[in-house]
Each structure stands twice: as C-alpha cells, then as structure tokens.
Design an enzyme around this catalytic site. Sequence first.
Site, short mmCIF file in Angstrom:
data_model
loop_
_atom_site.label_atom_id
_atom_site.label_comp_id
_atom_site.label_asym_id
_atom_site.label_seq_id
_atom_site.Cartn_x
_atom_site.Cartn_y
_atom_site.Cartn_z
N GLY A 150 -11.12 4.70 0.32
CA GLY A 150 -11.88 5.61 0.87
C GLY A 150 -12.77 5.24 1.63
CB CYS A 169 -8.25 -29.86 9.25
SG CYS A 169 -9.04 -28.44 9.90
CG HIS A 186 -9.10 -23.86 10.04
ND1 HIS A 186 -9.40 -25.01 9.63
CD2 HIS A 186 -10.11 -23.16 10.31
CE1 HIS A 186 -10.61 -24.87 9.31
NE2 HIS A 186 -11.47 -23.87 9.88
CG ASP A 195 -0.15 -0.02 2.60
OD1 ASP A 195 0.76 0.11 2.57
OD2 ASP A 195 -0.89 -0.05 3.58
CB SER A 196 0.09 4.60 -0.54
OG SER A 196 -0.80 5.07 0.42
N GLY A 197 1.48 3.55 2.29
CA GLY A 197 1.85 4.07 3.65
C GLY A 197 0.78 4.94 4.20
N GLY A 198 -0.19 5.53 3.45
CA GLY A 198 -0.88 6.51 3.96
C GLY A 198 -2.19 6.10 4.90
CB CYS A 224 -9.79 -27.83 6.55
SG CYS A 224 -8.18 -26.97 6.62
CG ASP A 236 -6.28 -5.60 1.75
OD1 ASP A 236 -5.93 -5.38 2.77
OD2 ASP A 236 -6.64 -4.80 0.93
ZN ZN Z 1 -8.04 -26.79 8.92
#
Ligand code: ZN
Length: 413
Positions: free
Chosen positions: A261, A355, A382, A111-114, A350, A310
Amino acid sequence: MGRESEKRGSLRLRAAGDNLGFALGACGKREGRERRGVLTLPHGRVETPAFIFCATRGAIKGVGVKDLRSLGVEIILGNTYHLMVRPGEEVVEQSGGLQKFTGWGGPMLTDSGGFQIFSLGFGSVTGEIKGQRHNKNSLIVKKDEEGVVFRSHLDGKRLGLTPERSIEIQRSLGSDIILVLDECTPYHVDKRYTELSMELSHRWALRSYEEFCRGESARESRGLCRQGLYGIVQGGVYEDLRLRSVDFVNGLPFFGYAVGGCLGGSREEMREVVDFSCEGLQEEKPRHLLGIGDIESIFHGVRCGIDTFDCVSPTRIGRHGWALVKGGERRLNMSNARFRDDQEVMSPWCDGECCRGGYSRAYIHHLLRVGESLGGILLTYHNIRFMTGLMEAIRKGIESGRLRDVEREWLEG
Ligand SMILES: [Zn+2]
C-alpha cells in the site's frame, strides 16, 4: 491401498516440513526488533535479512544466472503482469516453471500483477515499461468488486485480473513465494478512500487465499512444489487502518506477510508506517517490504523486523551509469568528467567481477561515454554485489549485536 496412501501421506508430510519454512536464529544484543533468519523454499534457502533482485520480465538485464550466483544473489523476483502479457504463463508452465524457464533454478517471488496495472492506471511512474513511462492514459478499463479489466500496454488487448486469476497465473509461473492481489492506492487520496481500498483488498486477499487452497491440492497431485502465499498489510499512512489490516492478515494462515500500500510521501513518513505495520505481525512468519531499496530505509526496516526487501533501483541505476558506494555520497554518477582519469577500481572491498576484474573507474567512465553496453553491465554487477555485501554485513551485525557499527561503516564510509 492403505500402504500406498500411508506412503503418499508421509511423503507429503516430509515435503511440507522440508521445503517451505522460516526459522529465526540467534542474534546478539538487539537495538530494535531486528531478526536473523533462514527462509527454506522449494528451490533453495535464503539467509535473511535479504535483498530480492528484480528480474521483471524474467531476467536481470545484462546478467546471467551464473553471475548472479557468484555475486551472492539467493532470490529474485518476476513480475506477473509482464510475464502474463509476454510470453504468457502457459509458455512458462510448459517450460517447467519460472525457475527452469529462466535457468535460475533458485528461489523466486512473483507479485500479483496488480502493481503495474494500477500504477499505469493512476498514470504514475511505471518505470520498467518502455515507451509508457509518461503515459497519462489509464490502461484500466474497469475496476470493481470482481477485479480489474485493463488493456495490455503492448497491443491494447483487453485483459482481466481477479484475485483468483492472479493466483492461477502465479501457480502456472510456479514461483516459491506468491502474493495476493491488492489494489495499489495512489498517494494523493484521503483517508476514506484508503479505508475503502483496504477493505476491498482484504476481500480480495480472502478470495486469493481460497483460490490458493483450491490449487494447492491440484499442484500436489501433479507432483509440483508447494508455494508460500503472502498476505499484504494495507492501510496507507493511517496507523489505525494499518492496525486493522495487521489484525486481518494475522487472522488468515498466510505463509508470510508483505507490507504494501501507500507508504507515505517522505522517508520519515515511510519509516513510521513500516514501524507500526510490523509491530503486531506474528513473530514467527517472514515479512517482506515491497519496493524499498535505499540503504537508510533498509537499516530502518531491518530494525522494524523486516526480513526481505525488493527494489528495481540498484540494477536500474547501474544500467544508467550510477555506482553504489559506501559513505555519504551513496552513489556516484560514473559519466561525470571527474572519473575521466581515475585509475582506481569502483570499490576496493568489492569482490565482484566489476572490481576484482580490475576495471578502472576511468574505463567504466569511457564505456559509458561511448555508449558501450559493458559499462552499464559492470555497474549492474557492482550494485548487485554492493547490495548482497550490505545484506551479508547486516546479517553478521545482527548475529554479533553490532548492527550500529555496520550501519556506520556503510552509511558514513
Ligand atoms: Zn564492484
């Protein structure tokens, strides 16, 4: 000489075509604007839609890079603010860039750091910065047209961040995808403030882009990988401002876009904002939704045409004893006494070490209760596998036109 430059030229062209691109693939009957794509980046490919895991300070806490790969992770994120403060971008650069420094070697976004600076500045939740979580004293010394001056959360040292400086730092870090500097507007501001802030962010985006162009040829002459610059759609919760911002980012040759934003105060508001932020964006470019990671919102974002997401949440809640699960409960607090003698594994589907390794819920509960760090690590594994599994299922659902069925399976269990 002619031959040499011809050779260099063709190499350059090949690099340009080969290591930075985005291609949309075939999908089944669509429910909305969902897309199935592949991001080709200098350090590897990313199948989209994808989730980007947060390696805030250059690591996903408790998980080595080999394990990240085995859990299906294709791309991670580093925070420019944290890395510029410690160890400093020059250390990362001398180590051959973030990918080498961390040993990850794969696609990365910075990211930009902002965001950290502004969220500290507004005294809101800063999350990853230990000891500063309830800090009410702004770290921002000054913010003006030029950029922002702030104090390091570590030692109070005065540091500056401008659009040019942010690009320069991200150039040194060497991530595959980099972001323009923007002002992160707080939630409780009026439309006029949001508009002025958006206009400032647009001017900063233009300066970021210009600095990016200046640096590209420098990177190239040093034989370094290209980077993809993302512009950011601003405009808060206001549809007319968002549309203006979409027009603005469409007007510059960014590699991709991020929706950023203020996204609103509720999930419903956020959905509307994402919807009208995405509608006008150029189809052929990748889109990232900043900081959103809950399952319902991911399905909604995917239907709006978001390609990557993210959020710190899956790994953070794992560390704190929570497991993501399919179905209405969404997440389980594994410290709860109800798991004291639960011999089941977290999730039978999983295939992560958590698991497949046969660790029972009772054992994980025990580890958490006695404060063994393995408990949080297994839950981090997990939750990472949960998210990569979810994104795999979403991609298959888009290909087969059965996204609704996938959603039912993951949300209703
Ligand atoms: Zn798991």
